[in-house]
Motif scaffolding. Structure first.
Motif: not given
Length: 131
Positions: A50, A71-72, A75-76, A78-79, A89, A92-93
């Protein structure tokens, strides 16, 4: 300790990027990511990725649109990783929000390494290779 080595390498990457030494910064972030991977510290590996992505954008080596897309994807990862705490998370957001605000816009192709790391993380998640 290994943890100190990881953070030292990542911090060196940050300093190099901020000093305009982009390739040295990339190399240092890659060392941090590899050390974290070897230590099976997925959350630290993702944090380093990140921050590397953020520095690429800040340096103007990656455009916002590509960075947001990467990044999106990250993020997936990470989720879906049980080893990643909520704080990962949140980081990332936060980066996605800053990118959307238009942090830097100078499209180039030097930052493809970070994209390949994110693609690799996605592949590892799909293969169930998270710790």
């Amino acid at each position: 300790t290994v943890e100190q080595d990881i953070y030292f390498a990542a911090t060196t990457g940050l300093i190099d990027f901020r000093a305009g030494r982009l390739q040295e910064g990339r190399d240092s972030y890659q060392v941090a990511i590899m050390l974290a991977r070897d230590a099976r510290a997925i959350d630290v590996e993702i944090h380093a990725t990140i921050h590397w992505l953020y520095e690429e954008v800040s340096a103007g080596a990656l455009d916002n649109t590509t960075a947001i897309e990467l990044m999106q994807k990250l993020r997936s990862v990470i989720e879906k990783s049980p080893a990643c705490p909520r704080s990962t998370l949140d980081v990332a957001d936060s980066v996605i929000s800053r990118l959307k605000e238009g942090l830097a816009m100078s499209p180039q192709t030097d930052a493809l390494d970070v994209a390949s790391y994110i693609a690799e993380l996605l592949k590892r998640r799909e293969e169930g290779d998270f710790y």
